[in-house]
Design a protein around this motif. Structure first.
Motif, PDB file in Angstrom:
ATOM      1  N   MET A   1       0.815  -1.217   0.000  1.00 49.62           N
ATOM      2  CA  MET A   1       0.000   0.000   0.000  1.00 49.62           C
ATOM      3  C   MET A   1       0.848   1.266   0.000  1.00 49.62           C
ATOM      4  SD  MET A   1      -3.402  -0.521   2.151  1.00 49.62           S
ATOM      5  CE  MET A   1      -3.731  -2.124   2.767  1.00 49.62           C
ATOM      6  N   LYS A   2       2.139   1.127   0.259  1.00 46.27           N
ATOM      7  CA  LYS A   2       3.040   2.280   0.242  1.00 46.27           C
ATOM      8  C   LYS A   2       3.779   2.387  -1.095  1.00 46.27           C
ATOM      9  CE  LYS A   2       6.563   4.495   3.076  1.00 46.27           C
ATOM     10  NZ  LYS A   2       7.467   4.334   4.220  1.00 46.27           N
ATOM     11  N   ALA A   3       3.527   1.468  -1.994  1.00 45.65           N
ATOM     12  CA  ALA A   3       4.224   1.450  -3.285  1.00 45.65           C
ATOM     13  C   ALA A   3       3.990   2.746  -4.046  1.00 45.65           C
ATOM     14  CB  ALA A   3       3.753   0.257  -4.117  1.00 45.65           C
ATOM     15  N   THR A   4       5.008   3.183  -4.747  1.00 46.30           N
ATOM     16  CA  THR A   4       4.863   4.381  -5.573  1.00 46.30           C
ATOM     17  C   THR A   4       4.107   4.068  -6.857  1.00 46.30           C
ATOM     18  OG1 THR A   4       7.047   3.987  -6.527  1.00 46.30           O
ATOM     19  CG2 THR A   4       6.925   5.532  -4.670  1.00 46.30           C
ATOM     20  N   ASP A   5       4.058   2.802  -7.219  1.00 46.28           N
ATOM     21  CA  ASP A   5       3.292   2.379  -8.394  1.00 46.28           C
ATOM     22  C   ASP A   5       1.835   2.185  -7.966  1.00 46.28           C
ATOM     23  OD1 ASP A   5       2.047   1.072 -10.496  1.00 46.28           O
ATOM     24  OD2 ASP A   5       3.694  -0.340 -10.832  1.00 46.28           O
ATOM     25  N   PRO A   6       0.930   3.019  -8.468  1.00 46.71           N
ATOM     26  CA  PRO A   6      -0.472   2.917  -8.046  1.00 46.71           C
ATOM     27  C   PRO A   6      -1.099   1.556  -8.345  1.00 46.71           C
ATOM     28  CG  PRO A   6      -0.162   4.789  -9.539  1.00 46.71           C
ATOM     29  CD  PRO A   6       1.142   4.107  -9.414  1.00 46.71           C
ATOM     30  N   ALA A   7      -0.628   0.879  -9.377  1.00 48.50           N
ATOM     31  CA  ALA A   7      -1.187  -0.436  -9.712  1.00 48.50           C
ATOM     32  C   ALA A   7      -0.901  -1.437  -8.594  1.00 48.50           C
ATOM     33  CB  ALA A   7      -0.617  -0.937 -11.035  1.00 48.50           C
TER      34      ALA A   7
ATOM     35  N   ALA B   1      -0.338  -0.657  -5.370  1.00 45.85           N
ATOM     36  CA  ALA B   1      -1.124  -0.254  -4.201  1.00 45.85           C
ATOM     37  C   ALA B   1      -2.592  -0.644  -4.380  1.00 45.85           C
ATOM     38  CB  ALA B   1      -0.988   1.246  -3.969  1.00 45.85           C
ATOM     39  N   TYR B   2      -3.129  -0.423  -5.576  1.00 49.11           N
ATOM     40  CA  TYR B   2      -4.535  -0.759  -5.816  1.00 49.11           C
ATOM     41  C   TYR B   2      -4.753  -2.265  -5.782  1.00 49.11           C
ATOM     42  CZ  TYR B   2      -9.205  -0.835  -7.749  1.00 49.11           C
ATOM     43  OH  TYR B   2     -10.536  -1.052  -7.938  1.00 49.11           O
ATOM     44  N   ALA B   3      -3.798  -3.019  -6.300  1.00 49.88           N
ATOM     45  CA  ALA B   3      -3.901  -4.482  -6.249  1.00 49.88           C
ATOM     46  C   ALA B   3      -3.936  -4.949  -4.790  1.00 49.88           C
ATOM     47  CB  ALA B   3      -2.742  -5.129  -6.994  1.00 49.88           C
ATOM     48  N   ALA B   4      -3.171  -4.292  -3.937  1.00 47.62           N
ATOM     49  CA  ALA B   4      -3.186  -4.634  -2.512  1.00 47.62           C
ATOM     50  C   ALA B   4      -4.560  -4.363  -1.907  1.00 47.62           C
ATOM     51  CB  ALA B   4      -2.113  -3.847  -1.761  1.00 47.62           C
ATOM     52  N   VAL B   5      -5.158  -3.240  -2.272  1.00 51.59           N
ATOM     53  CA  VAL B   5      -6.499  -2.917  -1.780  1.00 51.59           C
ATOM     54  C   VAL B   5      -7.495  -3.976  -2.249  1.00 51.59           C
ATOM     55  CG1 VAL B   5      -8.405  -1.257  -1.923  1.00 51.59           C
ATOM     56  CG2 VAL B   5      -6.075  -0.435  -1.571  1.00 51.59           C
ATOM     57  N   CYS B   6      -7.404  -4.363  -3.515  1.00 51.52           N
ATOM     58  CA  CYS B   6      -8.327  -5.379  -4.041  1.00 51.52           C
ATOM     59  C   CYS B   6      -8.138  -6.722  -3.342  1.00 51.52           C
ATOM     60  CB  CYS B   6      -8.136  -5.533  -5.549  1.00 51.52           C
ATOM     61  SG  CYS B   6      -8.670  -4.076  -6.471  1.00 51.52           S
ATOM     62  N   THR B   7      -6.890  -7.097  -3.111  1.00 49.78           N
ATOM     63  CA  THR B   7      -6.604  -8.346  -2.394  1.00 49.78           C
ATOM     64  C   THR B   7      -7.187  -8.284  -0.990  1.00 49.78           C
ATOM     65  OG1 THR B   7      -4.591  -8.760  -3.654  1.00 49.78           O
ATOM     66  CG2 THR B   7      -4.750  -9.812  -1.493  1.00 49.78           C
TER      67      THR B   7
END
Length: 170
Positions: free
Chosen positions: A20-26, A28-34
């Motif tokens: 969720m701290k990744a600079t790549d939004p993809a 971070a968003y994948a983490a939210v979806c997981t």
């Protein structure tokens, strides 16, 4: 609310907070979806890392800011690391110091610290979004804990707002 997954991906859940701290939004968003599909398993993972904002000791922050102009490089580096480690709770004091400083190296170090805080804000935002998506009692309990943090901090305000939105849901 998001429907639960049959079995949460344990490896993905283990990296949830870091992703969720990744600079790549993809990422971070994948983490939210997981996390959204893992539901309360994700809440338990977040609870291990996500803490209410604490009160900042202004005197300690001011002392560290003063050390950013120390004669020895190692002292300046230690002060920078210590300021970054204080977390976003110190943002207001650090921001004020940046406005007042006239020294180039001090300004650069303060800007670096503020960038580190911005990364934490992004992570907090994704984590709060995830808790709101999950919306279970466990998620609401964690939000209530976060909402009880130090007043005036972004995390406390946003956790309260998230909890208010959840409370308005049917």
């Amino acid at each position: 609310m998001v429907p639960p997954a049959d079995k949460p991906d344990e490896k993905a859940l283990a990296g949830l907070w870091q992703d969720m701290k990744a600079t790549d939004p993809a990422i971070a968003y994948a983490a939210v979806c997981t996390g959204a599909t893992a539901r309360d398993a994700a809440v338990a993972q977040l609870k291990a890392y996500f803490r209410p904002a604490g009160a900042v000791d202004v005197a300690v922050v001011a002392k560290l800011i003063g050390q950013l102009d120390a004669d020895q490089f190692t002292h300046r580096e230690e002060a920078s690391r210590a300021l970054a480690a204080l977390g976003p709770e110190a943002e207001a004091v650090v921001g004020e110091a940046l406005k007042k400083s006239s020294l180039a190296e001090v300004k650069t170090r303060l800007e670096d610290v503020l960038r580190a805080y911005a990364a934490e804000h992004r992570r907090h935002g994704f984590a709060l979004e995830l808790l709101e998506m999950i919306g279970t009692p466990a998620a609401k309990n964690l939000l209530a804990d976060l909402a009880g943090g130090a007043s005036g901090t972004m995390l406390t305000r946003e956790a309260r707002a998230t909890l208010t939105r959840l409370d308005k849901r049917p």
